[in-house]
Design an enzyme around this catalytic site. Structure first.
Site, PDB file in Angstrom:
ATOM      1  N   GLU A 175      -7.765 -18.752 -57.107  1.00 41.06           N
ATOM      2  CA  GLU A 175      -6.937 -18.019 -56.148  1.00 41.06           C
ATOM      3  C   GLU A 175      -5.475 -17.962 -56.569  1.00 41.06           C
ATOM      4  OE1 GLU A 175      -8.923 -18.906 -51.844  1.00 41.06           O
ATOM      5  OE2 GLU A 175      -8.291 -20.597 -53.059  1.00 41.06           O
ATOM      6  N   CYS A 190       2.252 -17.347 -56.385  1.00 44.81           N
ATOM      7  CA  CYS A 190       1.844 -18.737 -56.623  1.00 44.81           C
ATOM      8  C   CYS A 190       0.508 -18.684 -57.360  1.00 44.81           C
ATOM      9  CB  CYS A 190       1.701 -19.427 -55.265  1.00 44.81           C
ATOM     10  SG  CYS A 190       0.938 -21.052 -55.359  1.00 44.81           S
ATOM     11  N   CYS A 245      -9.524 -28.832 -59.223  1.00 44.75           N
ATOM     12  CA  CYS A 245      -8.453 -29.725 -59.680  1.00 44.75           C
ATOM     13  C   CYS A 245      -9.005 -31.133 -59.857  1.00 44.75           C
ATOM     14  CB  CYS A 245      -7.318 -29.740 -58.651  1.00 44.75           C
ATOM     15  SG  CYS A 245      -5.905 -30.745 -59.174  1.00 44.75           S
ATOM     16  N   CYS A 255      -5.894 -35.720 -55.017  1.00 42.34           N
ATOM     17  CA  CYS A 255      -4.952 -36.058 -53.938  1.00 42.34           C
ATOM     18  C   CYS A 255      -5.713 -35.974 -52.605  1.00 42.34           C
ATOM     19  CB  CYS A 255      -3.758 -35.105 -53.923  1.00 42.34           C
ATOM     20  SG  CYS A 255      -2.791 -35.145 -55.434  1.00 42.34           S
ATOM     21  N   CYS A 303      -5.337 -32.889 -50.055  1.00 48.68           N
ATOM     22  CA  CYS A 303      -5.327 -31.512 -50.573  1.00 48.68           C
ATOM     23  C   CYS A 303      -6.731 -30.915 -50.607  1.00 48.68           C
ATOM     24  CB  CYS A 303      -4.732 -31.523 -51.982  1.00 48.68           C
ATOM     25  SG  CYS A 303      -4.706 -29.899 -52.751  1.00 48.68           S
ATOM     26  N   GLY A 326      -5.064 -26.569 -59.362  1.00 51.82           N
ATOM     27  CA  GLY A 326      -5.032 -27.261 -60.649  1.00 51.82           C
ATOM     28  C   GLY A 326      -3.720 -27.935 -60.975  1.00 51.82           C
ATOM     29  N   GLU A 327      -3.763 -28.701 -62.053  1.00 43.87           N
ATOM     30  CA  GLU A 327      -2.590 -29.440 -62.514  1.00 43.87           C
ATOM     31  C   GLU A 327      -2.096 -28.782 -63.815  1.00 43.87           C
ATOM     32  OE1 GLU A 327      -0.309 -31.698 -61.704  1.00 43.87           O
ATOM     33  OE2 GLU A 327       0.384 -31.404 -63.749  1.00 43.87           O
ATOM     34  N   SER A 368       5.554 -33.308 -57.411  1.00 48.18           N
ATOM     35  CA  SER A 368       4.944 -33.646 -56.120  1.00 48.18           C
ATOM     36  C   SER A 368       4.997 -35.160 -55.968  1.00 48.18           C
ATOM     37  CB  SER A 368       3.485 -33.169 -56.098  1.00 48.18           C
ATOM     38  OG  SER A 368       3.444 -31.765 -56.222  1.00 48.18           O
ATOM     39  N   LEU A 369       6.099 -35.654 -55.430  1.00 49.96           N
ATOM     40  CA  LEU A 369       6.286 -37.107 -55.329  1.00 49.96           C
ATOM     41  C   LEU A 369       5.587 -37.636 -54.073  1.00 49.96           C
ATOM     42  CD1 LEU A 369       7.658 -39.438 -56.850  1.00 49.96           C
ATOM     43  CD2 LEU A 369       9.636 -39.149 -55.344  1.00 49.96           C
ATOM     44  N   HIS A 370       5.895 -37.039 -52.947  1.00 49.84           N
ATOM     45  CA  HIS A 370       5.167 -37.258 -51.688  1.00 49.84           C
ATOM     46  C   HIS A 370       5.162 -38.674 -51.124  1.00 49.84           C
ATOM     47  CE1 HIS A 370       4.068 -33.222 -52.453  1.00 49.84           C
ATOM     48  NE2 HIS A 370       2.859 -33.368 -52.904  1.00 49.84           N
ATOM     49  N   ASN A 391       0.027 -29.078 -44.200  1.00 49.58           N
ATOM     50  CA  ASN A 391      -0.851 -28.034 -43.661  1.00 49.58           C
ATOM     51  C   ASN A 391      -2.221 -28.627 -43.407  1.00 49.58           C
ATOM     52  OD1 ASN A 391       0.946 -25.708 -43.896  1.00 49.58           O
ATOM     53  ND2 ASN A 391       0.798 -26.075 -46.102  1.00 49.58           N
ATOM     54  N   CYS A 408       0.226 -24.221 -48.924  1.00 50.49           N
ATOM     55  CA  CYS A 408       0.111 -25.312 -49.903  1.00 50.49           C
ATOM     56  C   CYS A 408      -1.062 -26.210 -49.565  1.00 50.49           C
ATOM     57  CB  CYS A 408       1.360 -26.188 -49.890  1.00 50.49           C
ATOM     58  SG  CYS A 408       2.859 -25.306 -50.170  1.00 50.49           S
TER      59      CYS A 408
HETATM   60  N1  SAH Z   1      -1.059 -30.050 -59.206  1.00 50.75           N
HETATM   61  C1  SAH Z   1       0.296 -29.576 -59.048  1.00 50.75           C
HETATM   62  C2  SAH Z   1       0.347 -28.144 -58.538  1.00 50.75           C
HETATM   63  C3  SAH Z   1      -0.122 -27.965 -57.121  1.00 50.75           C
HETATM   64  S1  SAH Z   1       1.231 -27.438 -56.188  1.00 50.75           S
HETATM   65  C4  SAH Z   1       1.073 -30.506 -58.160  1.00 50.75           C
HETATM   66  O1  SAH Z   1       0.478 -31.460 -57.641  1.00 50.75           O
HETATM   67  O2  SAH Z   1       2.279 -30.366 -58.042  1.00 50.75           O
HETATM   68  C5  SAH Z   1       0.634 -27.565 -54.567  1.00 50.75           C
HETATM   69  C6  SAH Z   1       1.561 -28.408 -53.733  1.00 50.75           C
HETATM   70  O3  SAH Z   1       1.052 -28.478 -52.373  1.00 50.75           O
HETATM   71  C7  SAH Z   1       1.645 -29.844 -54.238  1.00 50.75           C
HETATM   72  O4  SAH Z   1       2.919 -30.346 -54.013  1.00 50.75           O
HETATM   73  C8  SAH Z   1       0.628 -30.507 -53.334  1.00 50.75           C
HETATM   74  O5  SAH Z   1       0.777 -31.889 -53.313  1.00 50.75           O
HETATM   75  C9  SAH Z   1       0.919 -29.840 -52.018  1.00 50.75           C
HETATM   76  N2  SAH Z   1      -0.133 -29.960 -51.037  1.00 50.75           N
HETATM   77  C10 SAH Z   1      -1.424 -30.256 -51.240  1.00 50.75           C
HETATM   78  N3  SAH Z   1      -2.104 -30.272 -50.078  1.00 50.75           N
HETATM   79  C11 SAH Z   1      -1.219 -29.970 -49.133  1.00 50.75           C
HETATM   80  C12 SAH Z   1      -1.310 -29.790 -47.718  1.00 50.75           C
HETATM   81  N4  SAH Z   1      -2.461 -29.910 -47.104  1.00 50.75           N
HETATM   82  N5  SAH Z   1      -0.200 -29.465 -47.047  1.00 50.75           N
HETATM   83  C13 SAH Z   1       0.975 -29.284 -47.700  1.00 50.75           C
HETATM   84  N6  SAH Z   1       1.121 -29.420 -49.021  1.00 50.75           N
HETATM   85  C14 SAH Z   1       0.037 -29.766 -49.722  1.00 50.75           C
END
Ligand code: SAH
Length: 341
Positions: free
Chosen positions: A93, A108, A115, A119, A122, A162-163, A215-217, A291, A334
């Site tokens: 997608e 995007c 992937c 995570c 996700c 994907g990464e 994506s530190l989170h 989300n 996202c």
């Molecule tokens: N693999 C890469 C590219 C994906 S970018 C990465 O991890 O950066 C997609 C972004 O959305 C990442 O920052 C991911 O962590 C975030 N993401 C994943 N699930 C999400 C959700 N349910 N709500 C908001 N952000 C989310």
């Protein structure tokens, strides 16, 4: 049919060789090249400055693409989600977003089907890893979006499925094509990674001039490893150290992405710890409101928690933005890309 020459993805020299083999003048290649990358026509017949017989010959011997838009959804906010089908039956997608009051049209795009990163929050992760996309499959996402909408994409974020840093060579060659052929500037391209340290180091050596987003989170190792398995392989402090070196080498700020998940990483203490840990990092912070989707049980953060979190980071001197939620009603936001058909 399958032996036809595929036009989208070819560089000028390859197109020149192809047209001269067909007995056309070399000059036709540049016209075709512009029709593909700048105008992104849907059909060879739309290449109106080619003589009719040249178009007929091209149609006989070539196709623009062998990848198709299988489905398209439009969100109430105007965001569009495209589902592409490849010849081997895999799906992937991409999402097209328009931000109000800006002249940007941001796509995007995905680098892998599924992937491998796992995570926990996700939806894409729940698909598991299917395969890497080829360079052609990556750049076709932009060609097909442009061909379908008739609009020119101005910005690209590698934030789909994907990464990207685990499909490194195809990532880099796709960026090269976006810059040179589609004429999208390096600074309008953002690569997002969950923190693959060797990939970040390799990227530093290339100085590709695009923005790197991480994506530190999480504010620390222990929270990070509960939601992101990658943290067990590449530790929090090592990642921050690698980012410092990256910033020094390329002399450019990075973006720290932080998805706020209710009750997991969104407290005042979490914000303070994050602010402390990234204090010395030249970075902007992009907060993402979680989300929800059916594949995880996490909750959105409270609105007030988001504002407090933002305030604490700003008070520490960081520039902070809250990512606009786009396309959540069509699972295009996202972390919601899961190739449902
Ligand atoms: N693999 C890469 C590219 C994906 S970018 C990465 O991890 O950066 C997609 C972004 O959305 C990442 O920052 C991911 O962590 C975030 N993401 C994943 N699930 C999400 C959700 N349910 N709500 C908001 N952000 C989310």
């Amino acid at each position: 049919m399958s032996e036809k020459f595929i036009l989208v993805g070819k560089n000028l020299e390859e197109l020149e060789n192809f047209v001269t083999e067909l007995g056309l003048t070399k000059f036709r290649a540049k016209q075709i090249y512009n029709w593909i990358y700048l105008k992104s026509v849907k059909n060879i017949d739309d290449m109106t400055d080619l003589p009719v017989n040249a178009r007929e010959l091209l149609k006989e011997k070539s196709v623009l693409s062998d990848i198709f838009i299988k489905d398209k959804q439009i969100s109430s906010d105007g965001t569009m989600k495209f589902l592409f089908e490849h010849k081997d039956g895999t799906f992937v997608e991409a999402v097209l977003m328009r931000f109000d009051n800006r002249s940007n049209l941001t796509a995007c795009i995905s680098t892998q089907a599924g992937c491998p990163m796992g995570c926990d929050f996700c939806a894409t992760a729940k698909l598991g890893f299917i395969r890497n996309l080829t360079t052609r499959e990556i750049i076709n996402q932009i060609y097909l979006i442009q061909a379908d909408t008739g609009l020119k994409v101005t910005n690209i974020v590698y934030m789909g499925q994907g990464e990207p840093l685990l499909n490194f060579d195809n990532l880099i060659s796709s960026i090269k094509i976006f810059r040179e052929q589609f004429q999208i500037g390096a600074r309008r391209i953002t690569i997002s990674t969950c923190g693959i340290i060797p990939g970040i180091k390799k990227l530093a050596q290339l100085d590709c001039q695009s923005t790197l987003a991480i994506s530190l989170h999480a504010p620390n190792q222990s929270i990070r490893e509960t939601i992101m398995p990658v943290a067990k392989k590449y530790a929090y402090n090592d990642l921050l150290e690698t980012l410092k070196e990256y910033i020094q080498t390329v002399n450019r700020r990075v973006t720290i992405e932080y998805v706020l998940i209710g009750g997991i990483n969104d407290s005042i203490r979490n914000a303070e710890e994050l602010a402390k840990n990234i204090a010395k990092l030249k970075c902007n912070v992009n907060l993402i409101i979680y989300n929800t989707h059916e594949k995880s049980n996490y909750k959105k953060p409270d609105k007030i928690a988001v504002q407090k979190f933002k305030y604490i980071l700003e008070a520490s001197g960081k520039k902070v933005t809250i990512r606009l939620e786009r396309g959540s009603d069509i699972d295009a936001a996202c972390g919601q890309l899961s190739s449902k058909i």
